[in-house]
Design a protein around this motif. Sequence first.
Motif, mmCIF file in Angstrom:
data_model
loop_
_atom_site.group_PDB
_atom_site.id
_atom_site.type_symbol
_atom_site.label_atom_id
_atom_site.label_comp_id
_atom_site.label_asym_id
_atom_site.label_seq_id
_atom_site.Cartn_x
_atom_site.Cartn_y
_atom_site.Cartn_z
ATOM 1 N N TYR A 3 0.984 6.096 -14.548
ATOM 2 C CA TYR A 3 -0.175 5.261 -14.252
ATOM 3 C C TYR A 3 -0.304 5.177 -12.736
ATOM 4 C CZ TYR A 3 0.251 3.572 -19.084
ATOM 5 O OH TYR A 3 0.332 3.485 -20.450
ATOM 6 N N GLU A 4 -1.525 5.290 -12.246
ATOM 7 C CA GLU A 4 -1.744 5.079 -10.817
ATOM 8 C C GLU A 4 -3.069 4.346 -10.646
ATOM 9 O OE1 GLU A 4 -2.033 8.501 -8.113
ATOM 10 O OE2 GLU A 4 -3.026 9.584 -9.728
ATOM 11 N N PHE A 5 -3.057 3.361 -9.748
ATOM 12 C CA PHE A 5 -4.247 2.553 -9.522
ATOM 13 C C PHE A 5 -4.173 1.895 -8.151
ATOM 14 C CE2 PHE A 5 -1.031 -0.106 -11.332
ATOM 15 C CZ PHE A 5 -1.227 -1.389 -10.857
ATOM 16 N N GLU A 6 -5.313 1.346 -7.720
ATOM 17 C CA GLU A 6 -5.403 0.657 -6.438
ATOM 18 C C GLU A 6 -5.858 -0.776 -6.671
ATOM 19 O OE1 GLU A 6 -8.114 2.890 -4.003
ATOM 20 O OE2 GLU A 6 -6.554 4.293 -3.390
ATOM 21 N N VAL A 7 -5.374 -1.661 -5.820
ATOM 22 C CA VAL A 7 -5.792 -3.059 -5.836
ATOM 23 C C VAL A 7 -6.395 -3.336 -4.462
ATOM 24 C CG1 VAL A 7 -5.066 -5.456 -6.090
ATOM 25 C CG2 VAL A 7 -3.935 -3.663 -7.424
ATOM 26 N N ILE A 8 -7.706 -3.538 -4.433
ATOM 27 C CA ILE A 8 -8.409 -3.735 -3.173
ATOM 28 C C ILE A 8 -8.440 -5.225 -2.828
ATOM 29 C CG2 ILE A 8 -10.626 -3.463 -1.998
ATOM 30 C CD1 ILE A 8 -11.021 -0.980 -3.837
ATOM 31 N N GLY A 9 -8.159 -5.532 -1.577
ATOM 32 C CA GLY A 9 -8.180 -6.917 -1.112
ATOM 33 C C GLY A 9 -6.951 -7.231 -0.282
ATOM 34 N N ASP A 10 -6.897 -8.455 0.211
ATOM 35 C CA ASP A 10 -5.766 -8.885 1.028
ATOM 36 C C ASP A 10 -4.460 -8.744 0.258
ATOM 37 O OD1 ASP A 10 -7.514 -9.508 3.044
ATOM 38 O OD2 ASP A 10 -7.528 -11.653 2.632
ATOM 39 N N ARG A 66 -5.164 -3.577 7.064
ATOM 40 C CA ARG A 66 -6.382 -3.505 7.873
ATOM 41 C C ARG A 66 -6.033 -3.391 9.354
ATOM 42 N NH1 ARG A 66 -8.411 -8.223 6.452
ATOM 43 N NH2 ARG A 66 -9.110 -7.404 4.471
ATOM 44 N N ILE A 67 -6.791 -2.584 10.073
ATOM 45 C CA ILE A 67 -6.603 -2.443 11.522
ATOM 46 C C ILE A 67 -7.134 -3.714 12.189
ATOM 47 C CG2 ILE A 67 -7.320 -1.157 13.568
ATOM 48 C CD1 ILE A 67 -7.491 1.320 11.753
ATOM 49 N N PRO A 68 -6.366 -4.321 13.113
ATOM 50 C CA PRO A 68 -6.846 -5.524 13.799
ATOM 51 C C PRO A 68 -8.169 -5.266 14.527
ATOM 52 C CG PRO A 68 -4.513 -5.184 14.220
ATOM 53 C CD PRO A 68 -5.005 -3.969 13.504
ATOM 54 N N MET A 79 -3.506 4.820 14.600
ATOM 55 C CA MET A 79 -3.074 4.052 13.426
ATOM 56 C C MET A 79 -3.481 4.751 12.134
ATOM 57 S SD MET A 79 -4.023 0.232 14.647
ATOM 58 C CE MET A 79 -2.874 -0.783 15.560
ATOM 59 N N LEU A 80 -4.720 5.224 12.073
ATOM 60 C CA LEU A 80 -5.208 5.899 10.861
ATOM 61 C C LEU A 80 -4.526 7.239 10.636
ATOM 62 C CD1 LEU A 80 -9.022 5.101 11.038
ATOM 63 C CD2 LEU A 80 -7.346 4.176 9.437
ATOM 64 N N ASN A 81 -4.084 7.894 11.713
ATOM 65 C CA ASN A 81 -3.379 9.174 11.583
ATOM 66 C C ASN A 81 -1.908 8.996 11.202
ATOM 67 O OD1 ASN A 81 -5.639 10.687 12.172
ATOM 68 N ND2 ASN A 81 -5.235 10.728 14.362
ATOM 69 N N GLY A 82 -1.435 7.756 11.154
ATOM 70 C CA GLY A 82 -0.058 7.504 10.759
ATOM 71 C C GLY A 82 0.933 7.543 11.902
ATOM 72 N N ASN A 83 0.449 7.589 13.148
ATOM 73 C CA ASN A 83 1.344 7.604 14.307
ATOM 74 C C ASN A 83 1.866 6.216 14.665
ATOM 75 O OD1 ASN A 83 0.865 10.358 14.514
ATOM 76 N ND2 ASN A 83 -0.862 10.059 15.884
ATOM 77 N N VAL A 84 1.180 5.180 14.181
ATOM 78 C CA VAL A 84 1.590 3.793 14.406
ATOM 79 C C VAL A 84 1.636 3.112 13.042
ATOM 80 C CG1 VAL A 84 0.992 1.612 15.517
ATOM 81 C CG2 VAL A 84 0.463 3.765 16.668
ATOM 82 N N SER A 85 2.746 2.426 12.757
ATOM 83 C CA SER A 85 2.894 1.731 11.477
ATOM 84 C C SER A 85 2.739 0.227 11.658
ATOM 85 C CB SER A 85 4.269 2.016 10.876
ATOM 86 O OG SER A 85 4.396 3.375 10.590
ATOM 87 N N LYS A 122 1.001 1.364 5.745
ATOM 88 C CA LYS A 122 0.181 2.203 6.611
ATOM 89 C C LYS A 122 -1.044 1.404 7.027
ATOM 90 C CE LYS A 122 0.880 6.737 4.447
ATOM 91 N NZ LYS A 122 0.155 7.869 3.864
ATOM 92 N N TYR A 123 -1.732 1.903 8.024
ATOM 93 C CA TYR A 123 -3.027 1.334 8.364
ATOM 94 C C TYR A 123 -4.107 2.083 7.600
ATOM 95 C CZ TYR A 123 -1.247 -1.581 12.126
ATOM 96 O OH TYR A 123 -0.602 -2.543 12.832
ATOM 97 N N GLY A 124 -5.167 1.365 7.226
ATOM 98 C CA GLY A 124 -6.287 1.972 6.525
ATOM 99 C C GLY A 124 -7.592 1.299 6.903
ATOM 100 N N GLU A 125 -8.690 1.893 6.495
ATOM 101 C CA GLU A 125 -10.015 1.331 6.770
ATOM 102 C C GLU A 125 -10.194 -0.024 6.078
ATOM 103 O OE1 GLU A 125 -12.357 2.483 8.785
ATOM 104 O OE2 GLU A 125 -11.351 4.351 9.292
ATOM 105 N N ILE A 126 -9.710 -0.102 4.833
ATOM 106 C CA ILE A 126 -9.779 -1.364 4.089
ATOM 107 C C ILE A 126 -8.369 -1.739 3.630
ATOM 108 C CG2 ILE A 126 -12.161 -1.060 3.309
ATOM 109 C CD1 ILE A 126 -11.016 -0.194 0.587
ATOM 110 N N GLU A 127 -8.162 -3.022 3.406
ATOM 111 C CA GLU A 127 -6.855 -3.472 2.952
ATOM 112 C C GLU A 127 -6.773 -3.298 1.439
ATOM 113 O OE1 GLU A 127 -3.900 -7.238 3.694
ATOM 114 O OE2 GLU A 127 -5.320 -6.581 5.211
ATOM 115 N N LYS A 128 -5.726 -2.590 1.010
ATOM 116 C CA LYS A 128 -5.524 -2.332 -0.416
ATOM 117 C C LYS A 128 -4.083 -1.920 -0.633
ATOM 118 C CE LYS A 128 -6.922 2.504 -0.119
ATOM 119 N NZ LYS A 128 -7.847 3.528 -0.553
#
Length: 136
Positions: A3-10, A66-68, A79-85, A122-128
Amino acid sequence: MFYEFEVIGDIIGKERPRVNSYTGMIYTPNRTKDYEMLIKQYFRIKYPNHRELEGRLSVEIIAYMRIPKNTSKKKAEEMLNGNVSPTRKPDIDNIAKSALDAMNKFVFKDDNQISKMKIEKKYGEIEKIYIKVEEY
């Protein structure tokens, strides 16, 4: 089977149990209970007719933070490229605890079936949070 799924939100990490000073009863904070229920709901939406996994399990959890807002474009790209955690709260072990407690006796019979686990922030465009549970 997996099973694989995403939970979007804080993302909410597992909080410590609290004690009611009047009754002496121990309880789980509402934020934690609500987040665990949210994880179950996202799972139910994706897999309405699921069956409980019974074999040994591998779990992968990726928390996209989420990116500050005050971050420069250059730093955000790193951050999005994974160079900063992310190094902010919630702690990675508390994220895993929330997710596993939500799925216990629901997605799998018991969390003692888990013999392999990968957790990452990781950092992403949205928090999930991304969760994959697989029998192997």
